[in-house]
Design a protein around this motif. Structure first.
Motif, PDB file in Angstrom:
ATOM      1  N   ASN A  13     -19.714 -15.859  16.934  1.00  0.00           N
ATOM      2  CA  ASN A  13     -19.903 -16.585  15.687  1.00  0.00           C
ATOM      3  C   ASN A  13     -20.402 -15.580  14.656  1.00  0.00           C
ATOM      4  OD1 ASN A  13     -22.796 -16.429  15.882  1.00  0.00           O
ATOM      5  ND2 ASN A  13     -22.790 -18.239  17.207  1.00  0.00           N
ATOM      6  N   ASP A  14     -20.854 -16.048  13.508  1.00  0.00           N
ATOM      7  CA  ASP A  14     -21.268 -15.142  12.435  1.00  0.00           C
ATOM      8  C   ASP A  14     -22.489 -14.297  12.781  1.00  0.00           C
ATOM      9  OD1 ASP A  14     -19.233 -16.036  10.861  1.00  0.00           O
ATOM     10  OD2 ASP A  14     -20.480 -17.344   9.618  1.00  0.00           O
ATOM     11  N   ASN A  15     -23.292 -14.753  13.757  1.00  0.00           N
ATOM     12  CA  ASN A  15     -24.546 -14.070  14.070  1.00  0.00           C
ATOM     13  C   ASN A  15     -24.593 -13.412  15.447  1.00  0.00           C
ATOM     14  OD1 ASN A  15     -25.722 -14.918  11.583  1.00  0.00           O
ATOM     15  ND2 ASN A  15     -26.011 -16.926  12.486  1.00  0.00           N
ATOM     16  N   THR A  16     -23.708 -13.786  16.363  1.00  0.00           N
ATOM     17  CA  THR A  16     -23.758 -13.279  17.735  1.00  0.00           C
ATOM     18  C   THR A  16     -22.362 -13.114  18.302  1.00  0.00           C
ATOM     19  OG1 THR A  16     -25.828 -14.496  18.070  1.00  0.00           O
ATOM     20  CG2 THR A  16     -24.720 -13.686  20.037  1.00  0.00           C
ATOM     21  N   ILE A  17     -22.132 -11.973  18.955  1.00  0.00           N
ATOM     22  CA  ILE A  17     -20.894 -11.750  19.702  1.00  0.00           C
ATOM     23  C   ILE A  17     -21.305 -11.365  21.117  1.00  0.00           C
ATOM     24  CG2 ILE A  17     -18.821 -10.323  19.946  1.00  0.00           C
ATOM     25  CD1 ILE A  17     -18.865  -9.991  16.875  1.00  0.00           C
ATOM     26  N   VAL A  18     -20.741 -12.039  22.112  1.00  0.00           N
ATOM     27  CA  VAL A  18     -21.041 -11.769  23.519  1.00  0.00           C
ATOM     28  C   VAL A  18     -19.779 -11.237  24.172  1.00  0.00           C
ATOM     29  CG1 VAL A  18     -21.852 -12.725  25.703  1.00  0.00           C
ATOM     30  CG2 VAL A  18     -22.773 -13.610  23.544  1.00  0.00           C
ATOM     31  N   LEU A  19     -19.880 -10.021  24.760  1.00  0.00           N
ATOM     32  CA  LEU A  19     -18.744  -9.363  25.402  1.00  0.00           C
ATOM     33  C   LEU A  19     -19.036  -9.132  26.879  1.00  0.00           C
ATOM     34  CD1 LEU A  19     -18.214  -6.472  22.817  1.00  0.00           C
ATOM     35  CD2 LEU A  19     -17.039  -8.674  22.853  1.00  0.00           C
ATOM     36  N   THR A  20     -17.979  -9.098  27.688  1.00  0.00           N
ATOM     37  CA  THR A  20     -18.058  -8.606  29.053  1.00  0.00           C
ATOM     38  C   THR A  20     -17.376  -7.252  29.050  1.00  0.00           C
ATOM     39  OG1 THR A  20     -17.948 -10.832  29.966  1.00  0.00           O
ATOM     40  CG2 THR A  20     -17.428  -9.018  31.455  1.00  0.00           C
ATOM     41  N   THR A  21     -18.103  -6.223  29.510  1.00  0.00           N
ATOM     42  CA  THR A  21     -17.559  -4.872  29.523  1.00  0.00           C
ATOM     43  C   THR A  21     -17.568  -4.329  30.946  1.00  0.00           C
ATOM     44  OG1 THR A  21     -19.626  -3.647  29.246  1.00  0.00           O
ATOM     45  CG2 THR A  21     -18.608  -4.534  27.235  1.00  0.00           C
ATOM     46  N   VAL A  22     -17.004  -3.140  31.105  1.00  0.00           N
ATOM     47  CA  VAL A  22     -16.973  -2.521  32.427  1.00  0.00           C
ATOM     48  C   VAL A  22     -18.367  -2.172  32.933  1.00  0.00           C
ATOM     49  CG1 VAL A  22     -14.638  -1.623  32.168  1.00  0.00           C
ATOM     50  CG2 VAL A  22     -16.571  -0.235  31.438  1.00  0.00           C
ATOM     51  N   LYS A  23     -19.341  -2.076  32.046  1.00  0.00           N
ATOM     52  CA  LYS A  23     -20.712  -1.750  32.423  1.00  0.00           C
ATOM     53  C   LYS A  23     -21.616  -2.975  32.486  1.00  0.00           C
ATOM     54  CE  LYS A  23     -19.914   2.662  32.485  1.00  0.00           C
ATOM     55  NZ  LYS A  23     -19.867   3.411  33.720  1.00  0.00           N
ATOM     56  N   GLY A  24     -21.064  -4.156  32.228  1.00  0.00           N
ATOM     57  CA  GLY A  24     -21.843  -5.385  32.239  1.00  0.00           C
ATOM     58  C   GLY A  24     -21.708  -6.123  30.927  1.00  0.00           C
ATOM     59  N   GLY A  25     -22.609  -7.061  30.690  1.00  0.00           N
ATOM     60  CA  GLY A  25     -22.560  -7.860  29.482  1.00  0.00           C
ATOM     61  C   GLY A  25     -23.158  -7.133  28.293  1.00  0.00           C
ATOM     62  N   MET A  26     -22.737  -7.547  27.104  1.00  0.00           N
ATOM     63  CA  MET A  26     -23.250  -6.966  25.870  1.00  0.00           C
ATOM     64  C   MET A  26     -23.339  -8.067  24.829  1.00  0.00           C
ATOM     65  SD  MET A  26     -21.542  -4.078  23.415  1.00  0.00           S
ATOM     66  CE  MET A  26     -21.769  -2.765  24.577  1.00  0.00           C
ATOM     67  N   THR A  27     -24.489  -8.156  24.167  1.00  0.00           N
ATOM     68  CA  THR A  27     -24.675  -9.109  23.087  1.00  0.00           C
ATOM     69  C   THR A  27     -24.952  -8.335  21.811  1.00  0.00           C
ATOM     70  OG1 THR A  27     -25.605 -10.728  24.623  1.00  0.00           O
ATOM     71  CG2 THR A  27     -26.021 -11.086  22.272  1.00  0.00           C
ATOM     72  N   ILE A  28     -24.180  -8.616  20.781  1.00  0.00           N
ATOM     73  CA  ILE A  28     -24.347  -7.982  19.481  1.00  0.00           C
ATOM     74  C   ILE A  28     -24.888  -9.029  18.527  1.00  0.00           C
ATOM     75  CG2 ILE A  28     -23.166  -6.824  17.570  1.00  0.00           C
ATOM     76  CD1 ILE A  28     -21.104  -6.527  20.356  1.00  0.00           C
ATOM     77  N   LYS A  29     -26.012  -8.733  17.892  1.00  0.00           N
ATOM     78  CA  LYS A  29     -26.633  -9.651  16.932  1.00  0.00           C
ATOM     79  C   LYS A  29     -26.514  -9.065  15.543  1.00  0.00           C
ATOM     80  CE  LYS A  29     -28.876 -12.528  19.833  1.00  0.00           C
ATOM     81  NZ  LYS A  29     -29.102 -13.924  19.748  1.00  0.00           N
ATOM     82  N   GLY A  30     -26.335  -9.949  14.553  1.00  0.00           N
ATOM     83  CA  GLY A  30     -26.243  -9.479  13.187  1.00  0.00           C
ATOM     84  C   GLY A  30     -26.006 -10.615  12.221  1.00  0.00           C
ATOM     85  N   GLU A  31     -25.439 -10.269  11.078  1.00  0.00           N
ATOM     86  CA  GLU A  31     -25.153 -11.240  10.028  1.00  0.00           C
ATOM     87  C   GLU A  31     -23.729 -11.024   9.541  1.00  0.00           C
ATOM     88  OE1 GLU A  31     -28.147 -10.779   6.995  1.00  0.00           O
ATOM     89  OE2 GLU A  31     -29.663 -10.404   8.532  1.00  0.00           O
ATOM     90  N   GLY A  32     -22.998 -12.106   9.361  1.00  0.00           N
ATOM     91  CA  GLY A  32     -21.628 -12.024   8.880  1.00  0.00           C
ATOM     92  C   GLY A  32     -20.710 -11.253   9.815  1.00  0.00           C
ATOM     93  N   LEU A  33     -20.944 -11.361  11.126  1.00  0.00           N
ATOM     94  CA  LEU A  33     -20.140 -10.617  12.102  1.00  0.00           C
ATOM     95  C   LEU A  33     -18.732 -11.182  12.188  1.00  0.00           C
ATOM     96  CD1 LEU A  33     -22.728 -10.154  14.991  1.00  0.00           C
ATOM     97  CD2 LEU A  33     -22.116  -8.533  13.183  1.00  0.00           C
ATOM     98  N   ASN A  34     -17.774 -10.277  12.310  1.00  0.00           N
ATOM     99  CA  ASN A  34     -16.367 -10.654  12.385  1.00  0.00           C
ATOM    100  C   ASN A  34     -15.662  -9.675  13.314  1.00  0.00           C
ATOM    101  OD1 ASN A  34     -13.887 -11.921  11.661  1.00  0.00           O
ATOM    102  ND2 ASN A  34     -13.486 -10.217  10.278  1.00  0.00           N
ATOM    103  N   ILE A  35     -14.844 -10.192  14.224  1.00  0.00           N
ATOM    104  CA  ILE A  35     -14.025  -9.333  15.071  1.00  0.00           C
ATOM    105  C   ILE A  35     -12.768  -9.019  14.275  1.00  0.00           C
ATOM    106  CG2 ILE A  35     -12.724  -9.147  17.220  1.00  0.00           C
ATOM    107  CD1 ILE A  35     -14.797 -11.003  18.496  1.00  0.00           C
TER     108      ILE A  35
END
Length: 92
Positions: free
Chosen positions: A33-55
């Protein structure tokens, strides 16, 4: 039967000026969403926090994601799901 899925071993993270981020070794985008992106990577999970986030670009064939927006933080999770941090290793 051969599997066509590419197995990634490395993960690279590049953050430019806190408003652009490229991540390789991505297996799946769990949620965003605009504030959080949750990814699954080869090294495990990753959460990116911010404002106005866009893939801005997602290519799971080569395992890369490009993110735009104000990046405030990145949190890593191990494959087992526990947060990686130095305190956890000290008191293990």
């Amino acid at each position: 039967m051969t599997e066509n899925k590419i197995k990634f071993r490395n993960q690279n993270i590049v953050i430019e000026d806190r408003d652009r981020m490229t991540v390789t070794g991505v297996e799946q985008v769990e949620s965003f969403n605009d504030n959080t992106i949750v990814l699954t990577t080869v090294k495990g999970g990753m959460t990116i926090k911010g404002e106005g986030l866009n893939i801005s670009k997602l290519n799971l064939d080569d395992g890369s994601v490009k993110i735009e927006g104000k990046i405030n933080g990145v949190n890593y999770m191990t494959k087992e799901g526990a947060p990686k941090n130095i305190m956890g290793k000290i008191f293990k």
